[in-house]
Write a protein that holds these residues in place. Structure first.
Motif, PDB file in Angstrom:
ATOM      1  N   CYS A  30      17.476 -54.461  28.851  1.00  0.00           N
ATOM      2  CA  CYS A  30      18.368 -54.194  27.531  1.00  0.00           C
ATOM      3  C   CYS A  30      19.162 -55.544  27.196  1.00  0.00           C
ATOM      4  O   CYS A  30      19.372 -56.159  27.708  1.00  0.00           O
ATOM      5  N   GLY A  33      24.789 -53.500  28.117  1.00  0.00           N
ATOM      6  CA  GLY A  33      24.845 -52.221  28.968  1.00  0.00           C
ATOM      7  C   GLY A  33      25.881 -52.595  30.378  1.00  0.00           C
ATOM      8  O   GLY A  33      26.391 -53.888  30.568  1.00  0.00           O
ATOM      9  N   ARG A  66      24.848 -47.209  31.353  1.00  0.00           N
ATOM     10  CA  ARG A  66      24.401 -47.232  29.766  1.00  0.00           C
ATOM     11  C   ARG A  66      23.542 -48.525  29.706  1.00  0.00           C
ATOM     12  O   ARG A  66      23.910 -49.498  30.078  1.00  0.00           O
ATOM     13  N   VAL A  68      21.643 -50.460  26.270  1.00  0.00           N
ATOM     14  CA  VAL A  68      21.670 -50.574  24.995  1.00  0.00           C
ATOM     15  C   VAL A  68      20.613 -51.637  24.615  1.00  0.00           C
ATOM     16  O   VAL A  68      20.336 -52.711  24.958  1.00  0.00           O
ATOM     17  N   THR A  73      20.714 -46.475  22.334  1.00  0.00           N
ATOM     18  CA  THR A  73      21.905 -46.364  23.471  1.00  0.00           C
ATOM     19  C   THR A  73      21.022 -45.139  24.725  1.00  0.00           C
ATOM     20  O   THR A  73      20.653 -44.112  23.999  1.00  0.00           O
ATOM     21  N   PHE A  75      22.047 -43.343  28.081  1.00  0.00           N
ATOM     22  CA  PHE A  75      23.164 -42.832  29.195  1.00  0.00           C
ATOM     23  C   PHE A  75      22.948 -41.950  29.980  1.00  0.00           C
ATOM     24  O   PHE A  75      22.389 -40.797  29.374  1.00  0.00           O
ATOM     25  N   LEU A 328      28.689 -52.633  21.220  1.00  0.00           N
ATOM     26  CA  LEU A 328      27.590 -52.417  20.519  1.00  0.00           C
ATOM     27  C   LEU A 328      27.641 -52.531  18.680  1.00  0.00           C
ATOM     28  O   LEU A 328      27.012 -53.369  18.183  1.00  0.00           O
ATOM     29  N   ALA A 349      29.817 -41.818  27.011  1.00  0.00           N
ATOM     30  CA  ALA A 349      29.662 -43.476  26.610  1.00  0.00           C
ATOM     31  C   ALA A 349      30.734 -44.061  25.792  1.00  0.00           C
ATOM     32  O   ALA A 349      31.562 -43.172  25.089  1.00  0.00           O
TER      33      ALA A 349
END
Length: 472
Positions: A30, A33, A66, A68, A73, A75, A328, A349
């Motif tokens: 990712c 996160g 989470r 990203v 995303t 979650f 984000l 989130a």
């Protein structure tokens, strides 16, 4: 309930080193996160109609994981903090496309504490909390023979959160929150009207239990109820509106604040999208969001992504300067996070949210601002409001308002609503008072199905050409 080390409430079935290893493994593909761990306890006491109606206590613990990747995303959450549960949650993140960019840098570390680590739930015995509400009920009924009904409530929460990132970053925050509310219904001549007042913040119950504090709450709620007993139907039409200091800043929060949150602007759905550097308000209008204010309801030592909160100047002397950002939206738009990544709980989130949002004081004497108004209304307090982010259009109901005639306050009015739109309302400000005040600590902000504590504030404001909805 509060342990010597509050973090121990998060790690009863999980070792901290194991948590970090799990995060490194589950988020390895990712861009960004975190693992968000939370223990929360809360209580509510409600006294109504002369008796204790509610005495609730709850506690909860869980995590949100989470990941990203680009704009995507993943979650997952659970109310069990264990290695097995986190591994299962990590399987959800395998659905994300692998990241192709560089890993986002961790938040800046901070040792700042804006509130006590102590729990308000532990500090005062059960019987003392009930006795306070009984005293408020008795004192309110003794104030005036027109008091027909009294409602009083006391609530508190205590939350321990820890943010664990794959880069080794770990941040912890322990968050107290208290609130007292008094509602009074007054009756005369077959007519009933209500008044309400509340106060609170991030701290212990101490201040709320001081007699001068809760007696003030009674006085304010009763005064509003008695004023409304004498109210007449509100006029309708476009007119000049004088907004009081403090809580009326909730109009600023709804009409302008949400439109300045980073997600709406990145997606181009806000009325303020792409307008940085443009004039969006009258000269002298400066709007700030500051989550670093000591003890305030909307304050956080760190946001829910681990970023330290800060003062963010959104509008300066009428010019749009920036938006509120979580990690984000900041990464995707090439700017720095502003400490506004917030979530209701571990089951949600984070997203860009306001903290304490207010307008700075100006140079006008509030009494002189009143004297300028030939015909209009003075809005002292608001109830609920709604806003359409795309257009900025808002509607607010006044809970206490007055006619203004020839520069003087006239009769109180009932049923007044203020109708306008955020992009234009601040351009119509023609006077800014010297009396900036923050609200008393009762704000709750809703967005995307999540509710979080928030603060508002403003000085007395003179606004030309607002539409007033009424029945007269």
């Amino acid at each position: 309930m509060a342990a010597t080390d509050p973090r121990s409430l998060l790690y009863r079935q999980l070792d901290p080193a194991e948590a970090q290893a799990l995060v490194r493994e589950t988020l390895k593909s990712c861009d960004d996160g975190e693992l968000y761990l939370q223990f929360a306890a809360s209580e509510t006491f409600a006294f109504d109609d002369g008796r204790l109606k509610t005495a609730d206590y709850s506690r909860d613990a869980g995590f949100g994981l989470r990941g990203v990747s680009g704009e995507m995303t993943g979650f997952a959450h659970a109310n069990e903090i264990s290695a097995a549960a986190i591994r299962r949650a990590g399987e959800t993140l395998s659905l994300l496309d692998p990241a192709t960019g560089s890993i986002a840098a961790p938040p800046q570390r901070s040792n700042r504490h804006l509130y006590t680590d102590a729990s308000p739930l532990d500090a005062v015995p059960f019987a003392a909390k009930v006795a306070l509400l009984e005293a408020i009920d008795a004192a309110a009924r003794a104030r005036d023979p027109r008091v027909a009904q009294v409602s009083a409530s006391l609530s508190a929460s205590w939350s321990v959160v820890e943010i664990v990132r794959p880069d080794g970053f770990v941040a912890t925050d322990v968050r107290p929150l208290v609130r007292l509310n008094v509602g009074i219904v007054a009756e005369a001549g077959g007519r009933r009207e209500s008044g309400n007042f509340g106060m609170g913040g991030r701290g212990l119950y101490d201040r709320l239990f001081e007699p001068q504090t809760w007696n003030r709450a009674i006085d304010e709620a009763l005064a509003q109820a008695l004023v409304n007993l004498d109210s007449v139907a509100a006029p309708a039409g476009e007119m000049t509106v004088l907004l009081g200091p403090g809580w009326p800043g909730v109009l600023l929060h709804e009409a302008v604040g949400h439109g300045l949150e980073g997600d709406f602007n990145r997606k181009g759905t806000s009325a303020f999208s792409g307008r940085i550097g443009e004039r969006v308000a009258a000269p002298g209008v400066t709007v700030v969001d500051d989550g670093s204010m000591l003890g305030r309801r909307g304050s956080l030592s760190i946001d829910d992504e681990g970023t330290p909160t800060q003062e963010n100047v959104l509008i300066e002397d009428g010019i749009l300067k920036g938006y509120l950002q979580d990690r984000l939206n900041a990464r995707l738009t090439g700017v720095a996070p502003t400490g506004n990544g917030r979530r209701q709980s571990y089951a949600h989130a984070p997203m860009p949210r306001m903290t304490n949002t207010f307008m700075r004081a100006g140079s006008d004497d509030p009494a002189e601002l009143l004297s300028r108004v030939k015909r209009g209304i003075f809005a002292k307090s608001f109830g609920g409001g709604q806003v359409d982010i795309t257009s900025g259009k808002f509607v607010f109901g006044c809970t206490e308002a007055y006619l203004i005639e020839d520069g003087k306050l006239g009769a109180p009015i009932k049923g007044a609503t203020l109708i306008g739109d955020g992009p234009s309302v601040l351009t119509r400000v023609t006077g800014i008072g010297t009396d900036m005040a923050l609200d008393e600590g009762v704000g709750v902000c809703g967005k995307g199905g999540q509710s979080v504590p928030a603060g508002v504030g403003q000085p007395t404001l003179l606004v030309e050409g607002l539409t007033v909805g009424g029945t007269a």
